[in-house]
Design a protein around this motif. Structure first.
Motif, PDB file in Angstrom:
ATOM      1  N   ALA A 210       1.850   2.017  -3.470  1.00 16.90           N
ATOM      2  CA  ALA A 210       0.723   2.589  -4.214  1.00 16.90           C
ATOM      3  C   ALA A 210       0.495   4.048  -3.831  1.00 16.90           C
ATOM      4  CB  ALA A 210      -0.544   1.763  -3.980  1.00 16.90           C
ATOM      5  N   LEU A 211       0.628   4.377  -2.545  1.00 18.03           N
ATOM      6  CA  LEU A 211       0.460   5.756  -2.095  1.00 18.03           C
ATOM      7  C   LEU A 211       1.531   6.674  -2.671  1.00 18.03           C
ATOM      8  CD1 LEU A 211      -0.560   5.269   1.637  1.00 18.03           C
ATOM      9  CD2 LEU A 211      -1.875   6.475  -0.116  1.00 18.03           C
TER      10      LEU A 211
ATOM     11  N   LEU B  61       0.835  -1.188   0.000  1.00 20.34           N
ATOM     12  CA  LEU B  61       0.000   0.000   0.000  1.00 20.34           C
ATOM     13  C   LEU B  61       0.876   1.246   0.000  1.00 20.34           C
ATOM     14  CD1 LEU B  61      -2.861   1.122   0.042  1.00 20.34           C
ATOM     15  CD2 LEU B  61      -2.810   0.961   2.532  1.00 20.34           C
ATOM     16  N   ASP B  62       1.992   1.189   0.707  1.00 20.34           N
ATOM     17  CA  ASP B  62       2.920   2.311   0.733  1.00 20.34           C
ATOM     18  C   ASP B  62       3.429   2.634  -0.676  1.00 20.34           C
ATOM     19  OD1 ASP B  62       4.427   4.295   2.239  1.00 20.34           O
ATOM     20  OD2 ASP B  62       6.200   3.087   1.745  1.00 20.34           O
TER      21      ASP B  62
ATOM     22  N   VAL C 149      -7.470  -1.493  -4.570  1.00 23.75           N
ATOM     23  CA  VAL C 149      -7.429  -0.454  -3.541  1.00 23.75           C
ATOM     24  C   VAL C 149      -7.900   0.901  -4.070  1.00 23.75           C
ATOM     25  CG1 VAL C 149      -5.659  -1.584  -2.133  1.00 23.75           C
ATOM     26  CG2 VAL C 149      -4.971   0.028  -3.929  1.00 23.75           C
TER      27      VAL C 149
ATOM     28  N   LEU D 233      -7.482   3.399  -0.832  1.00 24.04           N
ATOM     29  CA  LEU D 233      -6.275   4.203  -1.049  1.00 24.04           C
ATOM     30  C   LEU D 233      -6.652   5.671  -1.195  1.00 24.04           C
ATOM     31  CD1 LEU D 233      -3.082   3.597  -2.758  1.00 24.04           C
ATOM     32  CD2 LEU D 233      -4.443   5.375  -3.809  1.00 24.04           C
TER      33      LEU D 233
END
Length: 83
Positions: free
Chosen positions: A23-24, A20-21, A63, A75
């Motif tokens: 993707a962010l 997720l990091d 996300v 997200l």
């Protein structure tokens, strides 16, 4: 950020991230929550105008979706807390 894998399925582009990091970090060029939310909205509108959908996935799980679908996903919610 490790590069996402990309795959096209018709008018849908799927970007697969390892975390997720990662993707962010896609939104890291825009500093602050407000500009990041605005950038996501503008990207969504541009994709929608082009008839495209981009789906962001982390380890196979969606996300975020932008484009010809509804702008949604956990997200995108993470971009907003500091507004």
């Amino acid at each position: 950020m490790s590069s996402p894998s990309a795959e096209a399925q018709g008018n849908r582009i799927v970007l697969q991230f390892e975390s997720l990091d990662d993707a962010l970090k896609l939104f890291s060029p825009w500093k602050g929550a407000g500009p990041r939310v605005q950038a996501a909205s503008q990207i969504h509108q541009a994709l929608e105008a082009a008839g495209l959908t981009v789906e962001l996935r982390v380890k196979g799980r969606p996300v975020a979706q932008l484009g010809t679908c509804e702008l949604r996903g956990p997200l995108l919610a993470l971009l907003q807390p500091a507004i």
